[in-house]
Enzyme design. Structure first.
Site, mmCIF file in Angstrom:
data_model
loop_
_atom_site.group_PDB
_atom_site.id
_atom_site.type_symbol
_atom_site.label_atom_id
_atom_site.label_comp_id
_atom_site.label_asym_id
_atom_site.label_seq_id
_atom_site.Cartn_x
_atom_site.Cartn_y
_atom_site.Cartn_z
ATOM 1 N N THR A 144 0.812 -1.222 0.000
ATOM 2 C CA THR A 144 0.000 0.000 0.000
ATOM 3 C C THR A 144 0.841 1.266 0.000
ATOM 4 O OG1 THR A 144 -1.889 -0.975 1.117
ATOM 5 C CG2 THR A 144 -1.588 1.354 1.455
ATOM 6 N N ARG A 160 -14.245 -5.109 6.654
ATOM 7 C CA ARG A 160 -12.961 -4.830 7.301
ATOM 8 C C ARG A 160 -12.385 -3.527 6.758
ATOM 9 N NH1 ARG A 160 -7.230 -4.125 5.710
ATOM 10 N NH2 ARG A 160 -5.968 -5.056 7.322
#
Ligand SMILES: *[C@@H]1O[C@H](CO)[C@@H](O)[C@H](O)[C@H]1NC(C)=O
Length: 245
Positions: A217, A245
């Site tokens: 990420t 989530r």
């Protein structure tokens, strides 16, 4: 992800404090996780053009969303248990200490832009799920769009064929198949408790190895020409995550 971001923030905050208000030609500075060079260049161009650190972070993270950096940013990656891709993003403006974020946003691919809209146009910090999507679209971002790709659907199909392994459940049955799942034993006070052996199993499976391949990420930090700091992050989350989530 958030620890990385806080670390970058503290690092850059202290370097700004150490330098005082004046810009001795040291700025702008752009820092990113991973070798996402195109994202860093995009942010640099904005900051070097005299725009704010917030603008630069948005441009940098947006570039990664468009390029689908590592398949972990933007649409088309990290399918959840239902095969759907959802987006999380956050931005912090160090000059004003404002924060905006979206979590589990569906049908809208522009994570960091949605996070900035939350920061700039609401008194809230975080919007989540379909309500975040509705907000983002109402504020002018494109959508609703299908965030899946042929690659993400293929990955998901193979995972289903493999009995939905690995996954993020613990202390549930079935242990080695697809859901729906149920608690392995009742954990509430009135229902009795799990035998100690089960709880030990939870501890063991929860301690995962942290290394180069256990995280991903984009997180980005920018100091603009004014010496102001902004940080941001954007991701499509963990692959085969439990929806929500
Ligand atoms: C979304 O896109 C994927 C990949 O192209 C496709 O397999 C899926 O059927 C699409 N879903 C919908 C609801 O159109």
């Amino acid at each position: 992800m958030s620890i990385k971001l806080v670390f970058l923030f503290i690092l850059l905050s202290s370097s700004v404090l150490g330098n005082g208000d004046g810009n001795s030609g040291k700025y702008p500075i752009v820092v990113s996780t991973w070798p996402f060079v195109d994202a860093v260049r995009a942010a640099w161009r904005v900051a070097d053009g005299g725009f704010s650190a917030v603008d630069a972070v948005v441009e940098g993270c947006s570039t990664c969303e468009e390029l689908r950096c590592d398949g972990t940013v933007g649409p088309g990656g990290s399918p959840d248990e239902n095969g759907e891709t959802t987006i999380d993003a956050l931005i912090m403006n160090g000059a004003t200490m404002e924060v905006g974020a979206v979590a589990a946003m569906r049908f809208v691919k522009d994570g960091i832009r949605a996070a900035r809209l939350v920061m700039q146009h609401t008194e809230h910090t975080l919007l989540a799920g379909e309500k975040a999507s509705a907000f983002a679209i109402a504020m002018g971002l494109p959508g609703p769009a299908n965030l899946s790709s042929a690659e993400s659907m293929d990955k998901w199909t193979k995972w289903r064929e493999n009995g939905c392994q690995p996954n993020f459940w613990k202390n549930v049955v079935p242990v080695d198949g697809c859901g729906p799942y149920q608690p392995k034993c009742n954990m509430g006070p009135s229902e009795g408790e799990c035998p100690a052996s089960n709880l030990m199993g939870v501890t063991e499976s929860g301690s995962s190895y942290v290394g180069l391949h256990s995280h991903d990420t984009i997180s980005m930090a920018v100091i603009d020409k004014m010496g102001h700091v902004a940080v941001g992050t954007s991701t499509n989350g963990a692959t085969f995550k439990i929806p929500g989530r």
